[in-house]
Design a protein around this motif. Sequence first.
Motif, PDB file in Angstrom:
ATOM      1  N   SER A   1       0.810  -1.217   0.000  1.00 49.42           N
ATOM      2  CA  SER A   1       0.000   0.000   0.000  1.00 49.42           C
ATOM      3  C   SER A   1       0.842   1.265   0.000  1.00 49.42           C
ATOM      4  CB  SER A   1      -0.922   0.008   1.225  1.00 49.42           C
ATOM      5  OG  SER A   1      -0.171  -0.045   2.428  1.00 49.42           O
ATOM      6  N   ASP A   2       2.059   1.197   0.545  1.00 50.90           N
ATOM      7  CA  ASP A   2       2.852   2.417   0.700  1.00 50.90           C
ATOM      8  C   ASP A   2       3.256   2.997  -0.649  1.00 50.90           C
ATOM      9  OD1 ASP A   2       4.316   4.429   2.064  1.00 50.90           O
ATOM     10  OD2 ASP A   2       6.138   3.302   1.694  1.00 50.90           O
ATOM     11  N   MET A   3       3.736   2.190  -1.570  1.00 48.31           N
ATOM     12  CA  MET A   3       4.172   2.734  -2.850  1.00 48.31           C
ATOM     13  C   MET A   3       3.872   1.812  -4.020  1.00 48.31           C
ATOM     14  SD  MET A   3       5.543   5.531  -3.884  1.00 48.31           S
ATOM     15  CE  MET A   3       5.207   5.895  -5.587  1.00 48.31           C
ATOM     16  N   LYS A   4       4.081   0.504  -3.833  1.00 49.54           N
ATOM     17  CA  LYS A   4       3.935  -0.413  -4.964  1.00 49.54           C
ATOM     18  C   LYS A   4       2.502  -0.403  -5.509  1.00 49.54           C
ATOM     19  CE  LYS A   4       8.042  -2.413  -3.657  1.00 49.54           C
ATOM     20  NZ  LYS A   4       8.299  -1.588  -2.476  1.00 49.54           N
TER      21      LYS A   4
ATOM     22  N   ILE B   1      -1.900   9.811  -3.550  1.00 52.19           N
ATOM     23  CA  ILE B   1      -3.116   9.473  -4.299  1.00 52.19           C
ATOM     24  C   ILE B   1      -3.038   8.045  -4.843  1.00 52.19           C
ATOM     25  CG2 ILE B   1      -3.682  11.858  -4.853  1.00 52.19           C
ATOM     26  CD1 ILE B   1      -2.469  11.478  -7.607  1.00 52.19           C
ATOM     27  N   GLY B   2      -2.300   7.209  -4.136  1.00 48.59           N
ATOM     28  CA  GLY B   2      -2.166   5.820  -4.537  1.00 48.59           C
ATOM     29  C   GLY B   2      -3.203   4.925  -3.884  1.00 48.59           C
ATOM     30  N   ALA B   3      -2.787   3.745  -3.497  1.00 50.79           N
ATOM     31  CA  ALA B   3      -3.692   2.750  -2.919  1.00 50.79           C
ATOM     32  C   ALA B   3      -3.827   2.965  -1.416  1.00 50.79           C
ATOM     33  CB  ALA B   3      -3.184   1.345  -3.212  1.00 50.79           C
ATOM     34  N   THR B   4      -4.722   2.209  -0.806  1.00 48.64           N
ATOM     35  CA  THR B   4      -4.996   2.303   0.623  1.00 48.64           C
ATOM     36  C   THR B   4      -4.666   0.973   1.296  1.00 48.64           C
ATOM     37  OG1 THR B   4      -6.777   3.892   0.281  1.00 48.64           O
ATOM     38  CG2 THR B   4      -6.784   2.697   2.358  1.00 48.64           C
ATOM     39  N   GLY B   5      -4.109   1.065   2.486  1.00 47.37           N
ATOM     40  CA  GLY B   5      -3.818  -0.128   3.274  1.00 47.37           C
ATOM     41  C   GLY B   5      -3.442   0.282   4.682  1.00 47.37           C
ATOM     42  N   SER B   6      -2.776  -0.591   5.386  1.00 46.80           N
ATOM     43  CA  SER B   6      -2.356  -0.287   6.750  1.00 46.80           C
ATOM     44  C   SER B   6      -1.028  -0.960   7.032  1.00 46.80           C
ATOM     45  CB  SER B   6      -3.418  -0.768   7.758  1.00 46.80           C
ATOM     46  OG  SER B   6      -3.567  -2.178   7.685  1.00 46.80           O
TER      47      SER B   6
END
Length: 296
Positions: A2-5, A261-266
């Motif tokens: 989620s952070d960058m990939k 503005i990428g993906a979401t996660g934790s």
Amino acid sequence: MSDMKGGNVVVIEALRALHKVGALDNTSIAVMFTGDEEDAGDPKEVSRGDMIALAKKSDIALAFEGTVLDKEGRATATVGRRSSSAFALEVRGKQGHSSGIFSERAGYGAVYEAARILDGFRQQVIEPDLTFNPGVILGGTQVGYDEAGSRGTAFGKTNVIANTVTVKGDLRYLDTVQRDRAHARMRAIVAQNLPGTSASIAFEESYPPMAVTPGNLKVLELYSQASSDAGLGAIAAVPAGLRGAGDIQFVAPYVDSLDGIGATGSGAHSPLEDLELASIERAAIRTAIFLYRLTR
């Protein structure tokens, strides 16, 4: 993840959608992927030189680090980020028998002086969105620090006054005005030495700050409108003080910019980092509509 990939996938999917409908014809969109995990290397004028040169020829810059959710679970975007910089504190005292500590002859020793300085920072340099963290401290009569390995050794005895302390830390700020104010306060505290001690502090810049500018806010407004029109809700700005350093900060001084503005996660940067797969689709839709409108 989620952070960058996940953000890399968002970029590819948004461009793939635009290409499929012919919306990339007669447009100029440059994409840059870096594989160094933001460990840019020095000199950064070289390691980030291509990025900066590209920004100077562009109208806007977008970065696709993970999207931060607000307290209501809504997506946000980043219009400002704090810098990443470092400080190194070196403290000296008079080595001698511990029975003489606090005396005019022996002074207070390096450890007490280091403690005074760090507590002075804590009490006198605090202001919103400014942080400074002493991550490593070594003290005694013999100290060695391995810069490359971020590790060190220290030797001392309880009946000997320590003559050396080394402190390595980071300093994060929103803009250069805040940086200069913090540097001045920290230097003033370092200079108020206890008897029998001396100290010096040095600062090293790493990532420049990304200031919140009218241009960045305008880009966010357009991006938020694209999201709303797609039925995905408005996008608000995440407070700049909540974001760490990112590569967009090297280009933000030259071009209006938007990040996060990428993906979401934790669980970013941990073994438990995860990714909400559906967030890739949402981010790709927002981005595709946004880019289509910008290029028209």
